[in-house]
Design an enzyme around this catalytic site. Structure first.
Site, PDB file in Angstrom:
ATOM      1  N   ASP A 280      21.001 101.759  72.240  1.00 42.62           N
ATOM      2  CA  ASP A 280      22.355 101.275  71.951  1.00 42.62           C
ATOM      3  C   ASP A 280      22.925 102.116  70.817  1.00 42.62           C
ATOM      4  OD1 ASP A 280      22.337  99.182  73.795  1.00 42.62           O
ATOM      5  OD2 ASP A 280      21.511  97.745  72.357  1.00 42.62           O
TER       6      ASP A 280
ATOM      7  N   ASP B 298      18.280 100.662  68.494  1.00 40.43           N
ATOM      8  CA  ASP B 298      19.654 100.361  68.094  1.00 40.43           C
ATOM      9  C   ASP B 298      20.063 101.314  66.977  1.00 40.43           C
ATOM     10  OD1 ASP B 298      19.940  97.710  69.630  1.00 40.43           O
ATOM     11  OD2 ASP B 298      18.140  97.356  68.424  1.00 40.43           O
TER      12      ASP B 298
ATOM     13  N   ASP C 175      14.294  98.265  72.743  1.00 39.61           N
ATOM     14  CA  ASP C 175      15.278  99.343  72.781  1.00 39.61           C
ATOM     15  C   ASP C 175      15.380  99.963  71.389  1.00 39.61           C
ATOM     16  OD1 ASP C 175      16.651  97.569  71.185  1.00 39.61           O
ATOM     17  OD2 ASP C 175      18.473  97.523  72.400  1.00 39.61           O
TER      18      ASP C 175
HETATM   19  P1  ATP Z   1      14.128  94.323  70.360  1.00 37.09           P
HETATM   20  O1  ATP Z   1      13.034  94.904  69.561  1.00 37.09           O
HETATM   21  O2  ATP Z   1      13.643  93.533  71.510  1.00 37.09           O
HETATM   22  O3  ATP Z   1      15.165  95.328  70.749  1.00 37.09           O
HETATM   23  P2  ATP Z   1      16.163  93.371  68.621  1.00 37.09           P
HETATM   24  O4  ATP Z   1      16.181  92.321  67.586  1.00 37.09           O
HETATM   25  O5  ATP Z   1      16.408  94.771  68.175  1.00 37.09           O
HETATM   26  O6  ATP Z   1      14.808  93.240  69.400  1.00 37.09           O
HETATM   27  P3  ATP Z   1      18.510  93.657  70.300  1.00 37.09           P
HETATM   28  O7  ATP Z   1      18.864  92.939  71.563  1.00 37.09           O
HETATM   29  O8  ATP Z   1      18.337  95.119  70.412  1.00 37.09           O
HETATM   30  O9  ATP Z   1      17.212  92.922  69.724  1.00 37.09           O
HETATM   31  O10 ATP Z   1      19.649  93.310  69.284  1.00 37.09           O
HETATM   32  C1  ATP Z   1      19.626  93.638  67.919  1.00 37.09           C
HETATM   33  C2  ATP Z   1      20.741  92.907  67.214  1.00 37.09           C
HETATM   34  O11 ATP Z   1      21.987  93.525  67.542  1.00 37.09           O
HETATM   35  C3  ATP Z   1      20.861  91.459  67.681  1.00 37.09           C
HETATM   36  O12 ATP Z   1      20.257  90.602  66.766  1.00 37.09           O
HETATM   37  C4  ATP Z   1      22.335  91.175  67.745  1.00 37.09           C
HETATM   38  O13 ATP Z   1      22.739  90.514  66.591  1.00 37.09           O
HETATM   39  C5  ATP Z   1      22.959  92.548  67.791  1.00 37.09           C
HETATM   40  N1  ATP Z   1      23.514  92.777  69.128  1.00 37.09           N
HETATM   41  C6  ATP Z   1      22.843  93.108  70.232  1.00 37.09           C
HETATM   42  N2  ATP Z   1      23.655  93.246  71.283  1.00 37.09           N
HETATM   43  C7  ATP Z   1      24.900  93.004  70.822  1.00 37.09           C
HETATM   44  C8  ATP Z   1      26.197  93.004  71.396  1.00 37.09           C
HETATM   45  N3  ATP Z   1      26.380  93.279  72.677  1.00 37.09           N
HETATM   46  N4  ATP Z   1      27.239  92.707  70.596  1.00 37.09           N
HETATM   47  C9  ATP Z   1      27.053  92.434  69.303  1.00 37.09           C
HETATM   48  N5  ATP Z   1      25.866  92.434  68.688  1.00 37.09           N
HETATM   49  C10 ATP Z   1      24.804  92.705  69.429  1.00 37.09           C
HETATM   50 MN    MN Z   2      16.740  96.288  69.621  1.00 33.85          MN
HETATM   51 MN    MN Z   3      19.913  96.482  71.376  1.00 28.13          MN
END
Ligand code: ATP
Ligand code: MN
Ligand code: MN
Length: 350
Positions: free
Chosen positions: A290, A207, A205
């Site tokens: 997000d 962020d 995703d």
């Molecule tokens: P990917 O490349 O698969 O997206 P990612 O490390 O970016 O990997 P995410 O699930 O997008 O994974 O989450 C990024 C970070 O944001 C996580 O490490 C977490 O700490 C934080 N995070 C994600 N979702 C939430 C949430 N609902 N509430 C608080 N923090 C969150």
């Molecule tokens: Mn992510």
């Molecule tokens: Mn995310």
């Protein structure tokens, strides 16, 4: 922290993952993949403790300075339990671990993986569906399984959402959001967090963290940004959550629910115009985004908290709590002893 564990062969290992350099590309991929499969499987069975143990072991291996060739090289390194050692030994000796191969072939694991890859479906829902005898995405539709609006969107865009997001796509979405915030509230900054901020070339995703240098100006921003993006046909799905931080009666007790933060946020699916790749024929691709809004005073903690990885964050918080008696979350860092004192004080006249 100074107490590093010395490995045979002169390797050293700090006890918390957040103290170790953990490169994206490392030399023990087959080992960490095996351990992470078992971590995932344990998570699917609701065994969080076991899942964490495998994740920890994998995390240690990612930080090794070179390829592990025998189990002895690890020495008595803490953080790698008996079970993980067996798995490592199997992979080192045979190239594969029978237990891991069994898991990967099991109907339950495959089905849980299929279902949890639907946006809006967690382990509990997937597990219930599995128990009800559902096995495929088609089953969900044919048996009239009750789905939330989020899950319906997840199912509709299943293939797109399970195609990795490229960095260029993330940057393009970031620019679109940048354009929207400049219209709604000039001066707002948009920061790419998550895996891309850690240097990953692709992710599941995008962020994005929004903040404004003047405290308080960010209030109400998110709904205006989302409305504008929606009016430009850039949004396929979204649901927003209000900021619930101010509503809290006090900080979370240490060790409390530290995963979810309380920022105003929007979980969405964007419609991204693409030239190539899987969506090329239609000209667009669905991408999970997000959006999180942080007041400027909390922005550093929000950025740290949303950069991940999940394990890094968990370890950082564990370090704060166990080694510094402090509480770290996505909003603040504070001395837990002082907060408890304050609470005790409030309790005397409250
Ligand atoms: P990917 O490349 O698969 O997206 P990612 O490390 O970016 O990997 P995410 O699930 O997008 O994974 O989450 C990024 C970070 O944001 C996580 O490490 C977490 O700490 C934080 N995070 C994600 N979702 C939430 C949430 N609902 N509430 C608080 N923090 C969150
Ligand atoms: Mn992510
Ligand atoms: Mn995310």
């Amino acid at each position: 922290i100074e107490s590093r564990h010395r490995l045979r062969g002169g390797w050293q290992m700090a006890p918390y993952a957040c103290q170790r350099r953990t490169p994206l590309l490392h030399s023990n991929q087959p080992l960490t993949e095996a351990l992470e499969t078992l971590a995932e499987e344990a998570g699917f069975s609701g065994s969080e403790g076991r899942s964490l143990a495998f994740t920890r072991a994998a995390s240690v291996l990612k930080a090794l300075p070179g390829r592990l060739s025998t189990l002895e090289e690890l020495g008595p390194l803490p953080g790698i339990g008996e079970h993980s050692r067996r798995v490592i030994q199997d992979v080192l000796e045979d190239g594969v671990c029978a237990e891991v191969e069994r898991v990967k072939l099991s109907e339950r694991y495959q089905t849980m993986k299929l279902f949890t890859k639907i946006f809006g479906v967690g382990v509990r829902t997937a597990s219930r569906w599995y128990q009800e005898g559902l096995r495929t995405l088609v089953d969900l539709q044919e048996r009239g399984t009750k789905l939330t609006r989020q899950q319906q969107a997840g199912l509709r865009h299943y293939d797109d959402l399970n195609t990795p997001v490229e960095r260029g796509e993330a940057e393009s979405i970031s620019r679109a959001v940048q354009g929207a915030v400049q219209r709604c509230l000039p001066g707002t900054s948009v920061t790419l967090a998550g895996g891309f901020r850690r240097g990953k070339p692709h992710g599941h995703d995008v962020d994005l963290l929004l903040t404004h240098p003047e405290a308080g100006r960010e209030a109400g921003l998110l709904s205006r940004v989302v409305s504008w993006l929606d009016s430009q046909d850039l949004i396929l799905y979204q649901h927003s959550q209000e900021n619930s931080y101010a509503l809290q009666e006090g900080p979370e007790p240490p060790g409390g629910r530290d995963v979810m933060d309380r920022f105003e946020r929007c979980f969405s699916i964007f419609r991204l115009e693409v030239q190539g790749g899987p969506g090329a024929a239609r000209g667009w691709k669905a991408v999970r985004v997000d959006l999180v809004v942080a007041p400027i005073s909390q922005f550093p903690f929000a950025l740290l908290g949303w950069t991940g990885s999940r394990h890094f964050e968990r370890e950082l918080r564990r370090f704060a709590s166990h080694e510094r008696k402090m509480v770290l979350n996505s909003h603040a860092l504070y001395d837990s002893r002082r907060v408890w004192q304050l609470w005790a004080y409030v309790g005397t006249w409250g």
